[in-house]
Design an enzyme around this catalytic site. Structure first.
Site, PDB file in Angstrom:
ATOM      1  CB  THR A   1      -6.085  -2.662   0.655  1.00  0.00           C
ATOM      2  OG1 THR A   1      -5.625  -1.343   0.351  1.00  0.00           O
ATOM      3  CG2 THR A   1      -5.591  -3.625  -0.412  1.00  0.00           C
TER       4      THR A   1
ATOM      5  CG  ASP B   1      -2.066   0.957   1.118  1.00  0.00           C
ATOM      6  OD1 ASP B   1      -1.885   2.052   0.547  1.00  0.00           O
ATOM      7  OD2 ASP B   1      -3.166   0.635   1.604  1.00  0.00           O
TER       8      ASP B   1
ATOM      9  CD  GLU C   1      -3.106  -3.202   2.456  1.00  0.00           C
ATOM     10  OE1 GLU C   1      -3.317  -2.162   1.818  1.00  0.00           O
ATOM     11  OE2 GLU C   1      -3.778  -3.537   3.456  1.00  0.00           O
TER      12      GLU C   1
ATOM     13  CG  ASP D   1      -1.200   4.499   2.670  1.00  0.00           C
ATOM     14  OD1 ASP D   1      -1.120   5.251   1.689  1.00  0.00           O
ATOM     15  OD2 ASP D   1      -2.072   4.618   3.558  1.00  0.00           O
TER      16      ASP D   1
ATOM     17  CG  ASP E   1      -2.989   0.817  -2.602  1.00  0.00           C
ATOM     18  OD1 ASP E   1      -1.774   1.118  -2.556  1.00  0.00           O
ATOM     19  OD2 ASP E   1      -3.729   0.914  -1.602  1.00  0.00           O
ATOM     20  CG  HIS E   2      -2.444   4.666  -3.595  1.00  0.00           C
ATOM     21  ND1 HIS E   2      -1.591   5.140  -2.610  1.00  0.00           N
ATOM     22  CD2 HIS E   2      -3.485   4.102  -2.930  1.00  0.00           C
ATOM     23  CE1 HIS E   2      -2.103   4.881  -1.420  1.00  0.00           C
ATOM     24  NE2 HIS E   2      -3.254   4.233  -1.583  1.00  0.00           N
TER      25      HIS E   2
ATOM     26  CG  HIS F   1      -0.816   8.843   4.402  1.00  0.00           C
ATOM     27  ND1 HIS F   1      -1.351   9.793   3.560  1.00  0.00           N
ATOM     28  CD2 HIS F   1      -1.421   7.664   4.068  1.00  0.00           C
ATOM     29  CE1 HIS F   1      -2.243   9.219   2.756  1.00  0.00           C
ATOM     30  NE2 HIS F   1      -2.301   7.923   3.050  1.00  0.00           N
TER      31      HIS F   1
ATOM     32  CB  SER G   1      -6.550   2.527  -0.039  1.00  0.00           C
ATOM     33  OG  SER G   1      -5.238   3.001   0.108  1.00  0.00           O
TER      34      SER G   1
END
Length: 362
Positions: free
Chosen positions: A130, A35, A246, A251, A293-294, A255, A77
């Protein structure tokens, strides 16, 4: 002589019509999602390893995917997870629904229809965006009641992650989600130390109140849980399985623009990827697909000094945002079928190619 070559060609064609020349069947799929993991995050891992080979370097095939959602060039997500699971675009914050609100079929349901076992392993809570994209159908990724109800109803054989507090809360209609799982025959585990002792399916292991601790504090939870999931899903199983793993907290680290934590989370995820690839080595018919996912954080890795005539100047980690970016992200493929996916594609196409491989199972 010409007649000889014609006869030889016909014989070869006839031989290749037999099973010995058919492409090997993909029986098991391990879908691994970092993620927030873009190319810079993978590069950071390689740099920190002083360019010694990582699990990503073992890849037998590489692709790239675009990540936009149906209503935003920068996805969240939920929409990205839905695209990677169902093969269809949706709006940001939506899970398992198309833009008209119609229910989509996740890969887990496609696999179940083929008689395959299914599993989910994450470092977030189990109803996070996710993992939820692989079983839930909700127009709001924060609708925990709908999502956890869908989790119970999904029939997924193995669920390992966090979320113990929500799953143990008393519901208005009485009982808890754990009670509902038990009523359906699930084994329930609530402590990380129980993972190694898990046996039999179906099971749900929610081993933290919400998310798991950060990588520096949770030990080898993710590679351990990945190996356990592979062991349980493959035991006495002639139908194959689908497992989604995952690395959820890459992620979260991005962040927070926390470079050292990003590296910790990437190392942790890489160990899980290595575990899956090792399994593929010993279990022919297994395809490992590693992607994201990004990208999160807009991470770049500039030189420590602008003068490139100087010797080694170091590499800095710099972030351009506390949110997501629109960057394309990598796909790494390993094992049986790794040569059947490649190129620059949309995230929905990646999901649909995996669905097609599952649908082709005998």
């Amino acid at each position: 002589m010409k007649r000889f070559y014609l006869l030889l060609g016909a014989a070869l064609l006839a031989a290749c019509a037999g099973s010995e020349c058919r492409e090997p069947e993909v029986r098991n799929v391990v879908y691994m999602i970092g993620d927030g993991m873009g190319l810079a995050q993978v590069s950071l891992l390689q740099i920190a390893a002083d360019y010694e080979p990582t699990a990503f370097d073992r890849a037998q095939g590489i692709a790239l995917i675009a990540t936009r959602s149906a209503n935003n060039r920068v996805t969240d997500s939920a929409a990205a997870g839905t695209a990677l699971s169902s093969g269809c675009k949706t709006n940001n914050t939506w899970l398992g629904l198309d833009t008209a609100g119609r229910r989509l079929e996740p890969i887990t349901e496609c696999a179940q229809r083929q008689g395959m076992r299914t599993g989910v392993v994450v470092t977030s809570h189990l109803y996070h965006a996710t993992p939820a994209a692989f079983y839930a159908h909700a127009a709001n990724r924060d609708d925990a009641q709908t999502i956890t109800a869908d989790m119970v109803a999904s029939g997924i054989d193995l669920l390992i992650g966090g979320g113990r507090k929500a799953l143990s809360e008393e519901l208005p209609e009485g009982g808890t989600r754990f009670d509902a799982f038990r009523a359906k025959g699930y084994r329930v585990a609530v402590e990380p130390g129980q993972i190694d002792t898990l046996s039999g399916l179906p099971l749900v292991a929610a081993v933290a109140d919400k998310h798991l601790p950060v990588a520096a504090e949770r030990g080898d939870y993710l590679p351990q849980a990945t190996r356990k999931a592979l062991e349980l899903l493959s035991a006495d199983n002639d139908k194959g399985f689908f497992l989604m793993v995952e690395g959820s907290q890459i992620d979260m680290a991005c962040h927070g623009n926390d470079g050292p934590r990003v590296l910790d989370e990437m190392r942790d995820f890489e160990q899980a990827v290595a575990a899956a690839m090792d399994f593929a080595d010993s279990h022919p018919g297994t395809l490992v697909v590693v992607t994201a996912d990004h990208e999160t954080g807009g991470l770049t890795l500039p030189s420590g000094k602008a003068d490139f005539t100087l010797p080694e100047s170091g590499v800095r980690t710099e972030f351009s945002t506390g949110g997501h970016s629109a960057s394309i992200v990598p796909v790494y493929l390993y094992g049986t079928g790794a040569d059947r996916i490649g190129g620059l594609m949309d995230n929905t196409e990646l999901a649909n190619r995996i669905k097609q491989l599952i649908a082709e199972k005998k």
